[in-house]
Design a protein around this motif. Structure first.
Motif, PDB file in Angstrom:
ATOM      1  N   ALA A 126       0.826  -1.051  -0.006  1.00 54.47           N
ATOM      2  CA  ALA A 126       0.006   0.101   0.007  1.00 54.47           C
ATOM      3  C   ALA A 126       0.896   1.312   0.017  1.00 54.47           C
ATOM      4  CB  ALA A 126      -1.061  -0.060   1.263  1.00 54.47           C
ATOM      5  N   ILE A 127       1.917   1.176   0.854  1.00 52.13           N
ATOM      6  CA  ILE A 127       2.743   2.496   0.884  1.00 52.13           C
ATOM      7  C   ILE A 127       3.352   2.615  -0.608  1.00 52.13           C
ATOM      8  CG2 ILE A 127       4.943   3.423   1.760  1.00 52.13           C
ATOM      9  CD1 ILE A 127       3.945   1.945   4.354  1.00 52.13           C
ATOM     10  N   GLY A 128       3.759   1.446  -1.200  1.00 55.87           N
ATOM     11  CA  GLY A 128       4.629   1.452  -2.449  1.00 55.87           C
ATOM     12  C   GLY A 128       3.538   2.025  -3.425  1.00 55.87           C
ATOM     13  N   ALA A 129       2.208   1.715  -3.439  1.00 55.56           N
ATOM     14  CA  ALA A 129       1.272   2.436  -4.308  1.00 55.56           C
ATOM     15  C   ALA A 129       1.259   3.749  -4.023  1.00 55.56           C
ATOM     16  CB  ALA A 129      -0.091   1.887  -3.991  1.00 55.56           C
ATOM     17  N   VAL A 130       1.309   4.345  -2.984  1.00 53.33           N
ATOM     18  CA  VAL A 130       1.126   5.745  -2.735  1.00 53.33           C
ATOM     19  C   VAL A 130       2.402   6.536  -3.231  1.00 53.33           C
ATOM     20  CG1 VAL A 130       1.093   7.549  -0.875  1.00 53.33           C
ATOM     21  CG2 VAL A 130      -0.506   5.547  -0.727  1.00 53.33           C
ATOM     22  N   ILE A 131       3.610   5.780  -2.958  1.00 51.66           N
ATOM     23  CA  ILE A 131       4.826   6.287  -3.456  1.00 51.66           C
ATOM     24  C   ILE A 131       4.560   6.284  -5.116  1.00 51.66           C
ATOM     25  CG2 ILE A 131       7.193   5.612  -3.705  1.00 51.66           C
ATOM     26  CD1 ILE A 131       7.353   4.714  -0.776  1.00 51.66           C
ATOM     27  N   GLY A 132       4.009   5.530  -5.657  1.00 53.96           N
ATOM     28  CA  GLY A 132       4.179   5.492  -7.039  1.00 53.96           C
ATOM     29  C   GLY A 132       3.171   6.696  -7.537  1.00 53.96           C
ATOM     30  N   LEU A 133       2.147   6.919  -6.809  1.00 58.21           N
ATOM     31  CA  LEU A 133       1.206   8.197  -7.102  1.00 58.21           C
ATOM     32  C   LEU A 133       1.992   9.463  -7.144  1.00 58.21           C
ATOM     33  CD1 LEU A 133      -1.697   8.661  -7.744  1.00 58.21           C
ATOM     34  CD2 LEU A 133      -2.127   8.956  -5.285  1.00 58.21           C
ATOM     35  N   LEU A 134       2.952   9.584  -5.915  1.00 56.24           N
ATOM     36  CA  LEU A 134       3.836  10.613  -5.708  1.00 56.24           C
ATOM     37  C   LEU A 134       5.026  10.733  -6.816  1.00 56.24           C
ATOM     38  CD1 LEU A 134       4.094  10.483  -1.760  1.00 56.24           C
ATOM     39  CD2 LEU A 134       2.715  12.107  -3.322  1.00 56.24           C
ATOM     40  N   ALA A 135       5.528   9.472  -7.302  1.00 54.76           N
ATOM     41  CA  ALA A 135       6.627   9.271  -8.143  1.00 54.76           C
ATOM     42  C   ALA A 135       5.791   9.854  -9.780  1.00 54.76           C
ATOM     43  CB  ALA A 135       7.010   7.981  -8.532  1.00 54.76           C
ATOM     44  N   PHE A 136       4.765   9.453  -9.989  1.00 56.74           N
ATOM     45  CA  PHE A 136       4.169  10.124 -11.189  1.00 56.74           C
ATOM     46  C   PHE A 136       4.049  11.629 -11.363  1.00 56.74           C
ATOM     47  CE2 PHE A 136       0.654  11.195 -13.721  1.00 56.74           C
ATOM     48  CZ  PHE A 136       0.738  10.654 -14.969  1.00 56.74           C
ATOM     49  N   ARG A 137       3.559  12.045 -10.049  1.00 59.02           N
ATOM     50  CA  ARG A 137       3.512  13.479 -10.241  1.00 59.02           C
ATOM     51  C   ARG A 137       5.052  14.165 -10.021  1.00 59.02           C
ATOM     52  NH1 ARG A 137       3.486  18.247  -7.868  1.00 59.02           N
ATOM     53  NH2 ARG A 137       1.992  19.458  -7.459  1.00 59.02           N
ATOM     54  N   ILE A 138       5.931  13.504  -9.717  1.00 59.92           N
ATOM     55  CA  ILE A 138       7.306  14.085  -9.832  1.00 59.92           C
ATOM     56  C   ILE A 138       7.784  13.891 -11.207  1.00 59.92           C
ATOM     57  CG2 ILE A 138       9.839  13.734  -9.071  1.00 59.92           C
ATOM     58  CD1 ILE A 138       8.639  13.120  -6.080  1.00 59.92           C
ATOM     59  N   ILE A 139       7.445  12.879 -11.966  1.00 57.41           N
ATOM     60  CA  ILE A 139       8.052  12.560 -13.224  1.00 57.41           C
ATOM     61  C   ILE A 139       7.432  13.138 -14.332  1.00 57.41           C
ATOM     62  CG2 ILE A 139       8.090  10.448 -14.928  1.00 57.41           C
ATOM     63  CD1 ILE A 139       8.598   8.709 -12.534  1.00 57.41           C
ATOM     64  N   TYR A 140       5.974  13.368 -13.959  1.00 57.66           N
ATOM     65  CA  TYR A 140       5.302  14.097 -14.959  1.00 57.66           C
ATOM     66  C   TYR A 140       4.902  15.416 -14.940  1.00 57.66           C
ATOM     67  CZ  TYR A 140       5.217   9.407 -17.336  1.00 57.66           C
ATOM     68  OH  TYR A 140       5.561   8.443 -18.008  1.00 57.66           O
ATOM     69  N   GLY A 141       5.156  15.902 -13.610  1.00 61.59           N
ATOM     70  CA  GLY A 141       4.714  17.114 -13.099  1.00 61.59           C
ATOM     71  C   GLY A 141       3.220  17.494 -12.744  1.00 61.59           C
ATOM     72  N   PRO A 142       2.790  18.615 -12.272  1.00 57.22           N
ATOM     73  CA  PRO A 142       1.533  18.809 -11.859  1.00 57.22           C
ATOM     74  C   PRO A 142       0.525  18.849 -12.827  1.00 57.22           C
ATOM     75  CG  PRO A 142       3.114  20.710 -11.418  1.00 57.22           C
ATOM     76  CD  PRO A 142       3.651  19.613 -11.952  1.00 57.22           C
ATOM     77  N   ARG A 143       1.095  19.287 -13.848  1.00 60.49           N
ATOM     78  CA  ARG A 143      -0.074  19.602 -14.949  1.00 60.49           C
ATOM     79  C   ARG A 143      -0.697  18.058 -15.574  1.00 60.49           C
ATOM     80  NH1 ARG A 143      -0.126  19.815 -20.566  1.00 60.49           N
ATOM     81  NH2 ARG A 143       2.165  19.199 -20.791  1.00 60.49           N
ATOM     82  N   HIS A 144       0.047  17.303 -15.488  1.00 65.53           N
ATOM     83  CA  HIS A 144      -0.345  15.831 -15.871  1.00 65.53           C
ATOM     84  C   HIS A 144      -1.127  15.275 -14.446  1.00 65.53           C
ATOM     85  CE1 HIS A 144       1.162  15.920 -19.945  1.00 65.53           C
ATOM     86  NE2 HIS A 144       2.284  16.238 -19.690  1.00 65.53           N
ATOM     87  N   PHE A 145      -0.531  15.491 -13.431  1.00 63.54           N
ATOM     88  CA  PHE A 145      -1.094  15.126 -12.464  1.00 63.54           C
ATOM     89  C   PHE A 145      -2.591  15.115 -11.824  1.00 63.54           C
ATOM     90  CE2 PHE A 145      -1.663  14.290  -7.699  1.00 63.54           C
ATOM     91  CZ  PHE A 145      -1.356  13.087  -7.379  1.00 63.54           C
ATOM     92  N   SER A 146      -2.785  16.255 -12.391  1.00 63.65           N
ATOM     93  CA  SER A 146      -4.249  17.026 -12.068  1.00 63.65           C
ATOM     94  C   SER A 146      -5.426  16.565 -13.009  1.00 63.65           C
ATOM     95  CB  SER A 146      -4.439  18.623 -12.194  1.00 63.65           C
ATOM     96  OG  SER A 146      -3.928  18.953 -13.355  1.00 63.65           O
ATOM     97  N   ARG A 147      -5.138  15.633 -14.176  1.00 70.63           N
ATOM     98  CA  ARG A 147      -5.997  15.396 -15.198  1.00 70.63           C
ATOM     99  C   ARG A 147      -6.535  14.152 -14.506  1.00 70.63           C
ATOM    100  NH1 ARG A 147      -4.011  14.407 -20.933  1.00 70.63           N
ATOM    101  NH2 ARG A 147      -2.549  13.354 -19.740  1.00 70.63           N
TER     102      ARG A 147
END
Length: 124
Positions: free
Chosen positions: A103-124
């Motif tokens: 579960a922690i890894g899943a949340v880390i993956g969510l945060l990693a996506f935001r870091i890698i792709y930026g906030p613009r892609h995260f908000s969609r």
């Protein structure tokens, strides 16, 4: 969808390794390599699911709620694997700390996506 599906199969095989092939001698179980491996596996799984769901065009819900679906699928898959590990795999047990690491890894993956792709892609 091939990459997250392949990664999910890889996670399955990692969970099905017989228990006698693994070493359990770490007194810091929550901070052990095993828990870090669980976190990493599920972080990558969530990132690949988000990317795949955003690229697919068949299911609108998957495209518009990618973060929710990705983390939800990872949580259900990780918990199910841990349960089945204790029931069906040789010399393995269901470990609540592994479920927590997934579960922690899943949340880390969510945060990693935001870091890698930026906030613009995260908000969609």
């Amino acid at each position: 969808m091939l990459i997250p599906l392949s990664w999910g199969v890889f996670i399955f095989f990692m969970h099905s390794i017989p228990g006698y092939d693994l070493v359990y001698n770490d007194p810091w179980r929550l901070l052990s390599f095993d828990k870090l491996a669980h976190m990493a596996l599920f972080a990558v799984f969530v990132v690949t699911l988000i990317v795949a769901f955003r690229k697919q065009v068949t299911f609108r819900t998957l495209r518009t709620s990618t973060r929710l679906w990705s983390v939800g699928i990872a949580l259900v898959y990780g918990s199910s694997l841990e349960f089945f590990q204790g029931q069906y795999f040789m010399m393995r047990t269901t470990d609540p700390l592994d479920m927590a690491a997934n579960a922690i890894g899943a949340v880390i993956g969510l945060l990693a996506f935001r870091i890698i792709y930026g906030p613009r892609h995260f908000s969609r």
